[in-house]
Write an enzyme that holds these catalytic residues in place. Structure first.
Site, PDB file in Angstrom:
ATOM      1  N   ASN A   1      12.937   1.075  10.238  1.00  0.00           N
ATOM      2  CA  ASN A   1      11.864   1.436   9.305  1.00  0.00           C
ATOM      3  C   ASN A   1      11.547   2.919   9.440  1.00  0.00           C
ATOM      4  O   ASN A   1      12.166   3.621  10.235  1.00  0.00           O
ATOM      5  CB  ASN A   1      10.635   0.553   9.532  1.00  0.00           C
ATOM      6  CG  ASN A   1      10.081   0.724  10.930  1.00  0.00           C
ATOM      7  OD1 ASN A   1       9.635   1.797  11.310  1.00  0.00           O
ATOM      8  ND2 ASN A   1      10.134  -0.349  11.726  1.00  0.00           N
TER       9      ASN A   1
ATOM     10  N   ILE B   1       5.468  -8.188  20.707  1.00  0.00           N
ATOM     11  CA  ILE B   1       5.322  -7.566  22.035  1.00  0.00           C
ATOM     12  C   ILE B   1       3.844  -7.466  22.415  1.00  0.00           C
ATOM     13  O   ILE B   1       3.430  -7.865  23.509  1.00  0.00           O
ATOM     14  CB  ILE B   1       5.979  -6.169  22.039  1.00  0.00           C
ATOM     15  CG1 ILE B   1       7.462  -6.299  21.681  1.00  0.00           C
ATOM     16  CG2 ILE B   1       5.800  -5.483  23.395  1.00  0.00           C
ATOM     17  CD1 ILE B   1       8.146  -4.981  21.346  1.00  0.00           C
TER      18      ILE B   1
HETATM   19  O1  C5P Z   1       1.612  -7.734  13.106  1.00  0.00           O
HETATM   20  P1  C5P Z   1       1.734  -6.262  12.935  1.00  0.00           P
HETATM   21  O2  C5P Z   1       3.148  -5.755  12.980  1.00  0.00           O
HETATM   22  O3  C5P Z   1       0.979  -5.701  11.762  1.00  0.00           O
HETATM   23  O4  C5P Z   1       0.955  -5.684  14.216  1.00  0.00           O
HETATM   24  C1  C5P Z   1       0.941  -4.349  14.553  1.00  0.00           C
HETATM   25  C2  C5P Z   1       0.652  -4.164  16.025  1.00  0.00           C
HETATM   26  O5  C5P Z   1       1.378  -5.086  16.811  1.00  0.00           O
HETATM   27  C3  C5P Z   1       1.080  -2.805  16.520  1.00  0.00           C
HETATM   28  O6  C5P Z   1       0.254  -2.480  17.621  1.00  0.00           O
HETATM   29  C4  C5P Z   1       2.514  -3.056  16.944  1.00  0.00           C
HETATM   30  O7  C5P Z   1       2.948  -2.102  17.894  1.00  0.00           O
HETATM   31  C5  C5P Z   1       2.417  -4.438  17.547  1.00  0.00           C
HETATM   32  N1  C5P Z   1       3.638  -5.260  17.372  1.00  0.00           N
HETATM   33  C6  C5P Z   1       4.402  -5.584  18.459  1.00  0.00           C
HETATM   34  N2  C5P Z   1       5.519  -6.397  18.306  1.00  0.00           N
HETATM   35  C7  C5P Z   1       5.838  -6.892  17.090  1.00  0.00           C
HETATM   36  C8  C5P Z   1       5.076  -6.560  15.974  1.00  0.00           C
HETATM   37  C9  C5P Z   1       3.977  -5.740  16.142  1.00  0.00           C
HETATM   38  O8  C5P Z   1       4.103  -5.130  19.571  1.00  0.00           O
HETATM   39  N3  C5P Z   1       6.909  -7.664  16.962  1.00  0.00           N
END
Ligand code: C5P
Length: 262
Positions: free
Chosen positions: A68, A167
């Site tokens: 992305n 994560i």
């Molecule tokens: O669910 P979304 O992607 O909108 O959430 C964003 C937050 O979650 C950010 O802090 C991002 O770093 C973390 N995140 C993560 N692992 C993922 C998706 C998002 O740590 N697979």
């Protein structure tokens, strides 16, 4: 150094004599970064801060993948600000083209799975976790061992995807985070309804502090605006450079963490 003097350098690289190694003066920009860090207030002294930054890269085959447009700039600025504030900082970076902030330990990763392994390992000793990475939501169900060839048929090719681990949610639900030993901060890149979406995401991820920004308005740019959402309510950090916003955010995190300790 034994007399208390702070020695900056020496740097490693090409020498005027033609040899390569330690012996160069630091670059002026590096000296400036060190001086700023030296003189900055130290509200995070003794804290171990873990930051994830940048996009992830999910392989389709050995030469292709999905990723992305995250530049990693916000996360790198946060790592730098945390170091200036006195913390011991580890930065887990997806594929980005950014120099490592001085005094920060950087771990380069590619996929979400690799970012998860590095982050869970480091989170065991961290006291603050700030997840700024734009982790890919899905990865190809199976990465091909060899380059996938086109067959000239013109037919649509199907790829199937599986969801990546979250994560932030995994670490925020770990025993250390739940007991308050590890303070977790999430980010949310939204395209509308910033506050309502941020509140919902904060609850879903199980983090005490969630920082929202408008995704398309921040990716790749040097400036941004943030909305901090926590138990206290909502705090807006108005439009500014990512560097300034990172310093303000770190000050806000330090205030909340020291409040927990008090
Ligand atoms: O669910 P979304 O992607 O909108 O959430 C964003 C937050 O979650 C950010 O802090 C991002 O770093 C973390 N995140 C993560 N692992 C993922 C998706 C998002 O740590 N697979």
């Amino acid at each position: 150094a034994e007399d208390g003097a702070v020695v900056l350098g020496v740097a490693r690289g090409d020498q005027a004599c033609g040899e390569f190694g330690h012996g160069r003066m630091l670059e002026a920009s590096e000296l400036l970064e060190e001086l700023i860090a030296y003189l900055a207030p130290k509200p995070l002294l003794g804290q171990r801060v873990l930051v994830t930054a940048g996009p992830t890269f999910e392989a389709i085959d050995p030469v292709r993948g999905i990723t992305n447009l995250s530049s990693g700039k916000m996360g790198f600025a946060i790592a730098r600000a945390a170091r200036e504030a006195g913390a011991d900082v580890t930065l887990i970076a997806g594929p980005v083209h950014l120099p490592t902030p001085r005094g920060v330990q950087r771990i380069d990763v590619d996929s979400a799975s690799n970012m998860l392994s590095a982050a869970t390992q480091r989170a065991q000793s961290a006291t603050i976790f700030i997840a700024t990475a734009a982790v890919a939501d899905w990865r190809p169900a199976q990465a091909a061992d060899h380059k996938i060839k086109k067959d000239g048929s013109g037919e649509a090719r199907q790829l199937s995807f599986v969801e990546n681990p979250d994560i932030l949610a995994e670490i925020a639900h770990s025993p250390r985070a739940q007991s308050g030993e590890l303070y977790c901060v999430g980010f949310a890149a939204e395209s509308e309804n910033l506050e309502a979406n941020a509140q919902a995401k904060r609850a879903r991820k199980g983090v005490p502090l969630l920082v929202a920004n408008i995704g398309p308005a921040t990716f790749g740019r040097d400036d941004n605006a943030l909305l901090l959402v926590d138990d206290e309510g909502v705090l807006e950090l108005p439009h500014a450079s990512k560097r300034v916003l990172a310093q303000q955010l770190i000050a806000e995190i330090a205030r909340r963490v020291s409040g927990l300790e008090a």
